[in-house]
Motif scaffolding. Structure first.
Motif, short mmCIF file in Angstrom:
data_model
loop_
_atom_site.label_atom_id
_atom_site.label_comp_id
_atom_site.label_asym_id
_atom_site.label_seq_id
_atom_site.Cartn_x
_atom_site.Cartn_y
_atom_site.Cartn_z
N TYR A 1 12.79 -1.68 -6.95
CA TYR A 1 11.80 -1.95 -5.72
C TYR A 1 11.91 -1.85 -4.99
CZ TYR A 1 9.08 -0.94 -10.89
OH TYR A 1 9.53 -0.47 -12.15
N ILE A 2 10.94 -0.90 -3.23
CA ILE A 2 11.14 -2.01 -2.25
C ILE A 2 9.62 -2.00 -1.95
CG2 ILE A 2 11.03 0.57 -1.66
CD1 ILE A 2 12.85 -1.14 0.93
N PHE A 3 9.22 -3.10 -1.19
CA PHE A 3 7.67 -3.07 -0.35
C PHE A 3 8.02 -3.08 0.30
CE2 PHE A 3 7.82 -4.51 -5.07
CZ PHE A 3 6.55 -4.63 -5.40
N TYR A 4 6.96 -2.70 1.39
CA TYR A 4 6.79 -2.58 2.64
C TYR A 4 5.36 -2.39 3.68
CZ TYR A 4 6.59 2.77 1.64
OH TYR A 4 5.93 4.26 0.76
N THR A 5 5.18 -2.32 5.05
CA THR A 5 4.21 -2.11 5.15
C THR A 5 3.87 -1.12 6.16
OG1 THR A 5 3.82 -4.84 5.25
CG2 THR A 5 2.55 -3.09 6.88
N ILE A 6 2.75 -0.36 5.99
CA ILE A 6 2.72 1.16 6.94
C ILE A 6 2.62 0.67 8.43
CG2 ILE A 6 1.40 3.05 7.04
CD1 ILE A 6 2.85 2.49 4.38
N GLU A 7 3.27 1.77 9.29
CA GLU A 7 3.46 1.53 10.60
C GLU A 7 1.76 2.38 11.43
OE1 GLU A 7 3.47 -0.03 13.38
OE2 GLU A 7 5.19 -0.71 13.44
N HIS A 8 1.48 2.53 11.96
CA HIS A 8 0.86 3.08 13.12
C HIS A 8 0.89 5.15 12.88
CE1 HIS A 8 -1.52 -0.01 14.35
NE2 HIS A 8 -0.33 -0.54 15.14
N LEU A 9 0.60 5.90 13.51
CA LEU A 9 0.35 7.24 12.73
C LEU A 9 1.68 7.57 11.77
CD1 LEU A 9 0.93 7.71 16.84
CD2 LEU A 9 -0.93 7.48 16.01
N ASN A 10 0.89 6.96 10.03
CA ASN A 10 2.09 7.28 9.54
C ASN A 10 2.19 8.56 9.02
OD1 ASN A 10 1.86 7.54 6.72
ND2 ASN A 10 3.42 6.29 7.16
N ALA A 11 2.46 9.25 8.62
CA ALA A 11 2.70 11.44 8.48
C ALA A 11 2.12 11.30 7.38
CB ALA A 11 4.42 11.79 8.74
N ASP A 12 2.36 10.48 6.37
CA ASP A 12 1.44 10.86 4.91
C ASP A 12 -0.24 10.01 4.48
OD1 ASP A 12 4.20 11.80 4.82
OD2 ASP A 12 4.56 10.22 3.46
N SER A 13 -0.63 10.45 6.14
CA SER A 13 -1.40 9.36 6.15
C SER A 13 -2.04 8.86 5.42
CB SER A 13 -2.74 10.34 5.97
OG SER A 13 -2.28 11.50 6.89
N LEU A 14 -0.72 7.56 5.16
CA LEU A 14 -1.41 5.79 4.62
C LEU A 14 -1.51 5.09 6.18
CD1 LEU A 14 1.86 5.60 2.55
CD2 LEU A 14 -0.30 7.05 2.08
N LYS A 15 -2.52 3.97 5.76
CA LYS A 15 -3.24 2.96 6.49
C LYS A 15 -2.46 2.43 7.33
CE LYS A 15 -7.21 0.71 7.42
NZ LYS A 15 -8.57 0.39 7.22
N ALA A 16 -2.21 2.35 8.25
CA ALA A 16 -1.51 1.46 9.27
C ALA A 16 -1.59 -0.22 8.65
CB ALA A 16 -0.99 1.32 10.80
N GLY A 17 -0.97 -1.00 8.13
CA GLY A 17 -1.19 -3.15 8.38
C GLY A 17 -1.50 -2.75 6.69
#
Length: 322
Positions: free
Chosen positions: A167-183
């Motif tokens: 698996y890979i865990f990660y943090t969402i960045e600003h202006l995510n194209a998949d509309s996932l919330k940053a942070g």
């Protein structure tokens, strides 16, 4: 900032191989350290053991003008610069700038270096992507393969589960194209070291911003440690959540593992390993009090009855063995 190390007369460091999850092992005698372990701006450190030496990977540009500086040591006293792990791309490539948050994992006979980078045009860091490079030797040089997380993301952490699924865990960045919330922290199953399944799962969203995820499985539960607050100031700190399943739900615990003190500010963005005595260590960065640089540091970390705690951040001479 001056570093002072004290080595006993019977100094010995005997290193043995990594375990399944990439945590290093060592045996030490009469060895002492003082933070920071390297007197350089080296944020987001990852420490790996390989072939009798420890290797530290960190954010940023290296002395040889490549990126992701690599240092090595046998004793945590004497550090030697190896090289910058990767070369940067052109202005329109995914890996032109930033080069943040490296983490290395060995899969079969190859080393995979996951890191964040961005093209030149990246409004609000929205061009950031978690990508991967590969090498036959831990010292590299690493050959860039490409983007792993195909939308705005940072701080990739690869995790091999008990059944060898990855698996890979990660943090969402600003202006995510998949509309996932940053942070917010997400995870996705990997179908190859350079490819995800494309079914991201939200893992942690308790705070305005959480980043730098790291997962361990122990005592029949998953421990997710991560940083919260603003990386530029003293609000940055390290905390954790637990789960019975790798993809959650994770329950955040009330305890803070690392927080600012009078001498170390904003401790966080870490990596965890265990030595041969069963002692667990957290490798992290922390600002000096003038906020001139984020220096790499190590301290003991403890797991007892489901509670995670640490000695750190320390700033005086400490033994490697307690």
């Amino acid at each position: 900032m001056k570093r002072i190390f004290y080595a006993g007369l019977l100094l010995a460091l005997v290193c043995v191989s990594c375990n399944k999850y990439g945590h290093e092992t060592e045996a030490t005698d009469s060895l002492y350290y003082s933070n920071p372990i390297i007197d350089k701006y080296l944020a987001d450190p990852c420490v790996k053991f390989d072939s009798g030496q420890y290797y530290l990977f960190a954010t940023g540009q290296a002395d040889d003008k490549r990126f992701i500086p690599i240092y090595r040591t046998r004793d945590f006293v004497h550090w030697e610069f190896v090289r910058g792990a990767v070369a940067g791309g052109s202005k329109t490539d995914w890996n032109y700038k930033h080069f943040w948050a490296p983490e290395v994992i060995k899969i079969k006979n190859l080393y995979y270096l996951y890191y964040t980078a961005s093209p030149e045009d990246s409004p609000r860091n929205s061009g950031n992507r978690v990508g991967v490079a590969r090498a036959k030797n831990i010292e590299g040089p690493y050959e860039n393969i490409g983007v792993v997380i195909p939308h705005a993301s940072i701080d990739g952490h690869p995790f091999m589960d008990q059944d060898s699924s990855m698996y890979i865990f990660y943090t969402i960045e600003h202006l995510n194209a998949d509309s996932l919330k940053a942070g917010q922290i997400y995870a996705d199953k990997m179908i190859a070291p350079d490819r995800v399944a494309g079914r991201p799962v939200q893992i942690v969203s308790h705070h305005e911003w959480q980043e730098g995820p790291f997962v361990q499985y122990r005592d029949n539960r998953y421990y997710l440690t991560y940083s919260c607050g603003k990386w530029q100031d003293s609000t940055y700190h390290l905390r954790y959540a637990t789960s019975s399943s790798v993809l959650g739900g994770y329950s955040e615990q009330p305890d803070t593992i690392l927080r600012s003190n009078a001498f170390v500010k904003g401790p966080g963005h870490h990596f965890i390993y265990a030595d041969a005595r069963g002692q667990d260590w957290v490798v992290y960065h922390g600002w000096d009090t003038a906020y001139t640089a984020r220096y790499p540091r190590i301290d003991r970390i403890f797991y007892k009855d489901g509670v995670v705690s640490s000695d750190g951040p320390t700033y005086t001479v400490q033994p490697l063995s307690k």
